[in-house]
Write an enzyme that holds these catalytic residues in place. Sequence first.
Site, mmCIF file in Angstrom:
data_model
loop_
_atom_site.group_PDB
_atom_site.id
_atom_site.type_symbol
_atom_site.label_atom_id
_atom_site.label_comp_id
_atom_site.label_asym_id
_atom_site.label_seq_id
_atom_site.Cartn_x
_atom_site.Cartn_y
_atom_site.Cartn_z
ATOM 1 N N LYS A 132 0.340 -1.501 -0.066
ATOM 2 C CA LYS A 132 -0.003 -0.209 0.238
ATOM 3 C C LYS A 132 0.900 0.870 0.016
ATOM 4 O O LYS A 132 1.917 1.815 0.989
ATOM 5 C CB LYS A 132 -0.728 0.110 1.199
ATOM 6 C CG LYS A 132 -2.219 0.751 1.009
ATOM 7 C CD LYS A 132 -2.669 0.383 2.877
ATOM 8 C CE LYS A 132 -4.170 1.333 2.465
ATOM 9 N NZ LYS A 132 -4.815 0.729 3.789
HETATM 10 C C1 E4P Z 1 -8.204 1.631 3.994
HETATM 11 O O1 E4P Z 1 -7.093 1.266 3.870
HETATM 12 C C2 E4P Z 1 -8.239 3.109 5.136
HETATM 13 O O2 E4P Z 1 -6.596 2.993 5.650
HETATM 14 C C3 E4P Z 1 -9.054 2.022 5.930
HETATM 15 O O3 E4P Z 1 -10.386 2.194 5.095
HETATM 16 C C4 E4P Z 1 -9.900 3.852 6.379
HETATM 17 O O4 E4P Z 1 -10.896 3.947 7.496
HETATM 18 P P1 E4P Z 1 -10.938 5.984 8.062
HETATM 19 O O5 E4P Z 1 -11.198 6.933 7.190
HETATM 20 O O6 E4P Z 1 -12.090 5.065 8.979
HETATM 21 O O7 E4P Z 1 -9.637 5.619 9.261
#
Ligand code: E4P
Length: 216
Positions: free
Chosen positions: A83
């Site tokens: 990522k």
């Molecule tokens: C996933 O890949 C993201 O990092 C995550 O869904 C972020 O979620 P949030 O905005 O609730 O922290």
Amino acid sequence: MKFFVDSADLNAIAELADIGLVDGVTTNPSIIAKSGRDFKEVVKDICKLTEGHVSAEVVAMNADQMVEEGRILRKIADNVCVKLPLTMDGLKACNVLSREGTPTNVTLCFSANQALLAAKCGATYISPFIGRLDDLSLDGMELIEDIHTIYDNYGFETEILAASIRNANHVKECALVGADVMTAPPNVIKALSNHALTDKGLAAFMKDWEKTGQSI
Ligand code: E4P
């Protein structure tokens, strides 16, 4: 639509996997910090719970270091997906890693143009953040629709991974606009099965069944 679990909670992931609701897992540095565990060890454990992609995020800020970190993360397990943040450095690292055959997830996407860049750099997934746009009274679903149209217009194979999903309505709307994947915390995924009329109907069926005195 594929279901990814947005969590590093092994028990919660395993519970959903047993039901058949886990196509992959996403983590980010905040989720890893919350787990209180060693990053590589927890990712390795998660990778054993699913055959799908498990996103593990780099923390370097420049492209060369991101590539180095991505190569290290990739060695943890075959299903690790690296990522990367949606910055110019993240895009450059995405391009290098994708060309090496590493699955990539470009994260922190808040605009259609950002998604276009990620696709051009060979991202396996683009992660538009729905909930964080909603927090600012902006329309996360419109963003998913725009990305969908742009990717269809040019035949990009990058999958739209709707992230920052906070409630059941987000999941339904993502499915309606054709997101390829959605990632949500375990409690949101579990809540999808809830309906008061299901509970009420089941209670009535059980009460009537008891009256028959039969068993199956
Ligand atoms: C996933 O890949 C993201 O990092 C995550 O869904 C972020 O979620 P949030 O905005 O609730 O922290």
